[in-house]
Design a protein around this motif. Structure first.
Motif, PDB file in Angstrom:
ATOM      1  N   UNK A   3       0.745  -1.338  -0.032  1.00 10.17           N
ATOM      2  CA  UNK A   3       0.052  -0.105   0.034  1.00 10.17           C
ATOM      3  C   UNK A   3       0.898   1.308   0.005  1.00 10.17           C
ATOM      4  N   UNK A   4       2.002   1.399   0.721  1.00 12.35           N
ATOM      5  CA  UNK A   4       2.889   2.517   0.768  1.00 12.35           C
ATOM      6  C   UNK A   4       3.570   3.031  -0.687  1.00 12.35           C
ATOM      7  N   UNK A   5       3.550   2.077  -1.579  1.00 16.21           N
ATOM      8  CA  UNK A   5       3.998   2.395  -2.905  1.00 16.21           C
ATOM      9  C   UNK A   5       2.877   2.613  -3.959  1.00 16.21           C
ATOM     10  N   UNK A   6       1.613   2.484  -3.163  1.00 19.35           N
ATOM     11  CA  UNK A   6       0.554   2.909  -4.250  1.00 19.35           C
ATOM     12  C   UNK A   6      -0.260   3.573  -3.573  1.00 19.35           C
ATOM     13  N   UNK A   7       0.170   4.803  -3.216  1.00 17.83           N
ATOM     14  CA  UNK A   7      -0.765   5.688  -2.572  1.00 17.83           C
ATOM     15  C   UNK A   7      -1.446   5.477  -1.354  1.00 17.83           C
ATOM     16  N   UNK A   8      -0.917   4.658  -0.516  1.00 15.56           N
ATOM     17  CA  UNK A   8      -1.396   4.282   0.775  1.00 15.56           C
ATOM     18  C   UNK A   8      -2.907   3.730   0.527  1.00 15.56           C
ATOM     19  N   UNK A   9      -3.008   2.970  -0.799  1.00 17.68           N
ATOM     20  CA  UNK A   9      -4.386   2.203  -1.002  1.00 17.68           C
ATOM     21  C   UNK A   9      -4.153   0.831  -1.447  1.00 17.68           C
ATOM     22  N   UNK A  10      -5.234  -0.073  -1.005  1.00 17.15           N
ATOM     23  CA  UNK A  10      -4.998  -1.461  -1.446  1.00 17.15           C
ATOM     24  C   UNK A  10      -4.955  -1.614  -2.972  1.00 17.15           C
ATOM     25  N   UNK A  11      -5.726  -0.880  -3.730  1.00 10.64           N
ATOM     26  CA  UNK A  11      -6.007  -0.904  -5.334  1.00 10.64           C
ATOM     27  C   UNK A  11      -6.204  -2.343  -5.483  1.00 10.64           C
ATOM     28  N   UNK A  12      -5.527  -3.265  -6.288  1.00  8.89           N
ATOM     29  CA  UNK A  12      -6.153  -4.309  -6.684  1.00  8.89           C
ATOM     30  C   UNK A  12      -5.690  -5.475  -5.687  1.00  8.89           C
ATOM     31  N   UNK A  13      -4.919  -5.068  -4.717  1.00 13.80           N
ATOM     32  CA  UNK A  13      -4.381  -6.062  -3.672  1.00 13.80           C
ATOM     33  C   UNK A  13      -5.539  -6.392  -2.760  1.00 13.80           C
ATOM     34  N   UNK A  14      -5.671  -7.791  -2.472  1.00 15.58           N
ATOM     35  CA  UNK A  14      -6.838  -8.490  -1.328  1.00 15.58           C
ATOM     36  C   UNK A  14      -5.968  -9.443  -0.636  1.00 15.58           C
ATOM     37  N   UNK A  15      -4.708  -9.137  -0.375  1.00 18.76           N
ATOM     38  CA  UNK A  15      -3.831 -10.271   0.362  1.00 18.76           C
ATOM     39  C   UNK A  15      -4.706 -10.505   1.682  1.00 18.76           C
ATOM     40  N   UNK A  16      -4.989  -9.349   2.353  1.00 18.17           N
ATOM     41  CA  UNK A  16      -5.418  -9.469   3.648  1.00 18.17           C
ATOM     42  C   UNK A  16      -6.780 -10.194   3.738  1.00 18.17           C
ATOM     43  N   UNK A  17      -7.348 -10.325   2.807  1.00 15.49           N
ATOM     44  CA  UNK A  17      -8.816 -11.130   2.578  1.00 15.49           C
ATOM     45  C   UNK A  17      -8.618 -12.570   2.349  1.00 15.49           C
ATOM     46  N   UNK A  18      -7.058 -13.132   1.623  1.00 15.81           N
ATOM     47  CA  UNK A  18      -7.088 -14.129   1.128  1.00 15.81           C
ATOM     48  C   UNK A  18      -6.617 -15.168   2.132  1.00 15.81           C
ATOM     49  N   UNK A  19      -7.265 -16.350   2.199  1.00 14.22           N
ATOM     50  CA  UNK A  19      -7.172 -17.367   3.132  1.00 14.22           C
ATOM     51  C   UNK A  19      -5.918 -18.135   2.633  1.00 14.22           C
ATOM     52  N   UNK A  20      -5.254 -17.889   1.544  1.00 14.13           N
ATOM     53  CA  UNK A  20      -3.864 -18.679   1.402  1.00 14.13           C
ATOM     54  C   UNK A  20      -2.751 -17.783   1.450  1.00 14.13           C
ATOM     55  N   UNK A  21      -3.065 -16.640   1.919  1.00 14.44           N
ATOM     56  CA  UNK A  21      -1.888 -15.652   2.205  1.00 14.44           C
ATOM     57  C   UNK A  21      -1.588 -15.886   3.851  1.00 14.44           C
ATOM     58  N   UNK A  22      -0.525 -16.751   4.076  1.00 10.81           N
ATOM     59  CA  UNK A  22      -0.362 -17.027   5.622  1.00 10.81           C
ATOM     60  C   UNK A  22      -0.156 -15.860   6.464  1.00 10.81           C
ATOM     61  N   UNK A  23       1.154 -14.878   5.982  1.00 10.90           N
ATOM     62  CA  UNK A  23       1.483 -14.047   6.944  1.00 10.90           C
ATOM     63  C   UNK A  23       1.611 -12.726   6.078  1.00 10.90           C
ATOM     64  N   UNK A  24       0.931 -11.473   6.153  1.00 15.01           N
ATOM     65  CA  UNK A  24       1.109 -10.302   5.671  1.00 15.01           C
ATOM     66  C   UNK A  24       2.273  -9.531   6.641  1.00 15.01           C
ATOM     67  N   UNK A  25       3.173  -8.802   6.102  1.00 11.38           N
ATOM     68  CA  UNK A  25       4.015  -7.935   6.727  1.00 11.38           C
ATOM     69  C   UNK A  25       3.642  -6.232   6.396  1.00 11.38           C
ATOM     70  N   UNK A  26       3.306  -5.571   7.461  1.00 12.15           N
ATOM     71  CA  UNK A  26       3.221  -4.218   7.328  1.00 12.15           C
ATOM     72  C   UNK A  26       4.469  -3.524   7.725  1.00 12.15           C
ATOM     73  N   UNK A  27       5.112  -2.535   6.942  1.00 15.23           N
ATOM     74  CA  UNK A  27       6.229  -1.842   7.217  1.00 15.23           C
ATOM     75  C   UNK A  27       5.792  -0.770   8.121  1.00 15.23           C
ATOM     76  N   UNK A  28       6.493  -0.446   9.202  1.00 11.12           N
ATOM     77  CA  UNK A  28       6.268   0.728  10.227  1.00 11.12           C
ATOM     78  C   UNK A  28       6.581   1.790   9.573  1.00 11.12           C
ATOM     79  N   UNK A  29       5.384   2.566   9.733  1.00 15.56           N
ATOM     80  CA  UNK A  29       5.844   4.039   9.222  1.00 15.56           C
ATOM     81  C   UNK A  29       5.530   4.981  10.374  1.00 15.56           C
TER      82      UNK A  29
END
Ligand code: SF4
Length: 219
Positions: A193-219
């Motif tokens: 999201x940080x590289x796309x205007x603080x927006x999810x745009x087409x990404x749905x990783x947080x909803x995706x049950x096949x994505x085990x771990x999402x890494x957010x960068x500290x800002x």
């Protein structure tokens, strides 16, 4: 702390009640539309987080740097709306009212808790009832309430419960879907999201049950 009542009503009959005269909005405080998310969301004040409010007082925790305690979330108007949503939890029609709003406002996705967290087993069980009533909407629920999640135990496939690590640079919790906050890098799916205007745009990783771990960068 007041316990949220467990919903045991007649869902079909009460859906007809909350669909009239904007009653669903009046009961729940309505849904939010945030700039970042691709879908409506719902939340309560971060100060109402059971575990998070304690963690927020400790250095080095993710809650100590919580976005929902900063910026626009500090405006009186925003806090008043979130508090209205919290109070709605104790209305016996909250569960059918949320089903009605999600059916009415959501296309394919919904996010629980753009601010705040689950208020106990009854609350989470009510959310399960809601998810079961809208199986075509994929829901993402980020939470630190690991004990409550383990007690409820079973979740429908359209409800992605993502357990969050409490400490910055901490280990992912022991759960199939997790998230962590890191100062830099680390194993997992890096939130773009940080590289796309603080927006999810087409990404749905947080909803995706096949994505085990999402890494957010500290800002
Ligand atoms: S990982 Fe994707 S879906 Fe999750 S917050 Fe980041 S951009 Fe949005």
């Amino acid at each position: 702390m007041q316990e949220v009542p467990l919903y045991t009503g007649d869902l079909d009959r009460e859906l007809a009640v909350v669909s009239r005269n904007r009653m669903a909005e009046k009961v729940t405080g309505g849904l939010s539309i945030t700039e970042k998310m691709p879908c409506p969301s719902w939340g309560i004040p971060a100060t109402r987080c059971r575990l998070g409010a304690l963690l927020a007082k400790k250095e080095g925790t993710v809650c100590g740097d919580c976005y929902a305690l900063k910026g626009r979330y500090r405006f009186d108007k925003v806090q008043a709306k979130l508090e209205e949503r919290y109070k709605g939890l104790f209305d016996p029609l909250w569960t059918p009212a949320m089903v009605h709003l999600i059916r009415w406002c959501c296309d394919r996705y919904f996010r629980w808790f753009d601010s705040g967290d689950v208020q106990g087993e009854n609350h989470l069980q009510n959310i399960v009832t809601i998810a079961e009533a809208v199986p075509d909407v994929q829901m993402w629920l980020p939470t630190r309430e690991a004990e409550t999640v383990r007690k409820v135990g079973e979740f429908p496939p359209n409800l992605t419960i993502r357990l969050s690590a409490n400490k910055i640079d901490g280990k992912a919790p022991d759960w199939p879907m997790t998230s962590v906050v890191r100062r830099a890098g680390g194993e997992g799916y890096a939130c773009p999201s940080r590289t796309q205007g603080n927006s999810c745009r087409a990404c749905r990783a947080c909803w995706d049950r096949d994505v085990e771990n999402v890494v957010y960068t500290l800002h």
